[in-house]
Design a protein around this motif. Sequence first.
Motif, PDB file in Angstrom:
ATOM      1  N   MET A  55       0.808  -1.222   0.000  1.00  0.00           N
ATOM      2  CA  MET A  55       0.000   0.000   0.000  1.00  0.00           C
ATOM      3  C   MET A  55       0.841   1.272   0.000  1.00  0.00           C
ATOM      4  SD  MET A  55      -3.087  -0.987  -0.252  1.00  0.00           S
ATOM      5  CE  MET A  55      -3.956   0.522   0.107  1.00  0.00           C
ATOM      6  N   ASP A  56       2.040   1.224   0.554  1.00  0.00           N
ATOM      7  CA  ASP A  56       2.854   2.427   0.662  1.00  0.00           C
ATOM      8  C   ASP A  56       3.811   2.618  -0.516  1.00  0.00           C
ATOM      9  OD1 ASP A  56       4.347   0.225   1.410  1.00  0.00           O
ATOM     10  OD2 ASP A  56       5.376   1.233   3.059  1.00  0.00           O
ATOM     11  N   ALA A  57       3.686   1.812  -1.554  1.00  0.00           N
ATOM     12  CA  ALA A  57       4.595   1.885  -2.701  1.00  0.00           C
ATOM     13  C   ALA A  57       4.352   3.151  -3.518  1.00  0.00           C
ATOM     14  CB  ALA A  57       4.433   0.657  -3.581  1.00  0.00           C
ATOM     15  N   LEU A 121      10.792   7.650  -0.345  1.00  0.00           N
ATOM     16  CA  LEU A 121      10.338   7.049  -1.596  1.00  0.00           C
ATOM     17  C   LEU A 121      10.388   5.539  -1.433  1.00  0.00           C
ATOM     18  CD1 LEU A 121       9.611   7.686  -4.649  1.00  0.00           C
ATOM     19  CD2 LEU A 121      12.000   7.079  -5.115  1.00  0.00           C
ATOM     20  N   VAL A 122       9.286   4.873  -1.735  1.00  0.00           N
ATOM     21  CA  VAL A 122       9.213   3.411  -1.627  1.00  0.00           C
ATOM     22  C   VAL A 122       9.121   2.819  -3.026  1.00  0.00           C
ATOM     23  CG1 VAL A 122       7.943   1.434  -0.721  1.00  0.00           C
ATOM     24  CG2 VAL A 122       8.087   3.541   0.631  1.00  0.00           C
ATOM     25  N   ILE A 123      10.118   1.998  -3.365  1.00  0.00           N
ATOM     26  CA  ILE A 123      10.154   1.302  -4.643  1.00  0.00           C
ATOM     27  C   ILE A 123       9.846  -0.156  -4.359  1.00  0.00           C
ATOM     28  CG2 ILE A 123      11.559   0.662  -6.640  1.00  0.00           C
ATOM     29  CD1 ILE A 123      13.353   3.118  -5.899  1.00  0.00           C
ATOM     30  N   ALA A 124       8.771  -0.669  -4.917  1.00  0.00           N
ATOM     31  CA  ALA A 124       8.349  -2.046  -4.685  1.00  0.00           C
ATOM     32  C   ALA A 124       8.581  -2.869  -5.950  1.00  0.00           C
ATOM     33  CB  ALA A 124       6.883  -2.095  -4.276  1.00  0.00           C
ATOM     34  N   THR A 153      17.107   1.557   2.456  1.00  0.00           N
ATOM     35  CA  THR A 153      16.863   0.320   3.199  1.00  0.00           C
ATOM     36  C   THR A 153      16.327  -0.726   2.232  1.00  0.00           C
ATOM     37  OG1 THR A 153      14.626   1.007   3.816  1.00  0.00           O
ATOM     38  CG2 THR A 153      16.381   1.469   5.401  1.00  0.00           C
ATOM     39  N   GLU A 154      16.575  -1.970   2.560  1.00  0.00           N
ATOM     40  CA  GLU A 154      16.150  -3.111   1.747  1.00  0.00           C
ATOM     41  C   GLU A 154      15.232  -3.977   2.602  1.00  0.00           C
ATOM     42  OE1 GLU A 154      18.338  -6.980  -0.344  1.00  0.00           O
ATOM     43  OE2 GLU A 154      19.511  -5.211   0.182  1.00  0.00           O
TER      44      GLU A 154
END
Length: 163
Positions: A55-57, A121-124, A153-154
Amino acid sequence: MMEPLRQRADFVINTSSLSTAKLRGELLRLFGGGEEKGGMAVSVMSFGFKYGIPMDADLVLDVRFMPNPFYIDELRHQTGLDRAVADYVFGFQQTQGYLDRLKELLGYTLPLYAEEGKAALVIAVGCTGGHHRSVAVTHALTEFVRQQGYTVTENHRDMNRGG
């Protein structure tokens, strides 16, 4: 009335023509404590589409077109963090080509997100189950983002899920 304070100030910022993003960038530049790339934190996460998109992507990448190690008996119970699986995934030209294009895209867009004042920034990166392809690509992208100077972060959301 503010003139005495202005004379004592180390910095004066005229905000009349600055957007909030530009003001944030200027404040981070002046007082950010040395944080890299405007203080934007990047999170790269792998996931399995069969468990839903995170949801946060902010950016969702689909790597289900890549050859799937799940169908190789000796790789099925490993993950994309295991050398044999990563070697398999990255052993195909389409994977290399895709990764090169992702690096080009991120190399272009990450500074723009930071300049606009994005704090996180969230990369999914998704594949079917979130065990093999997405994990290997996420691991590689995380290293690329780190090399670009961002705090990164990973995370592997579904890597340890069964079935």
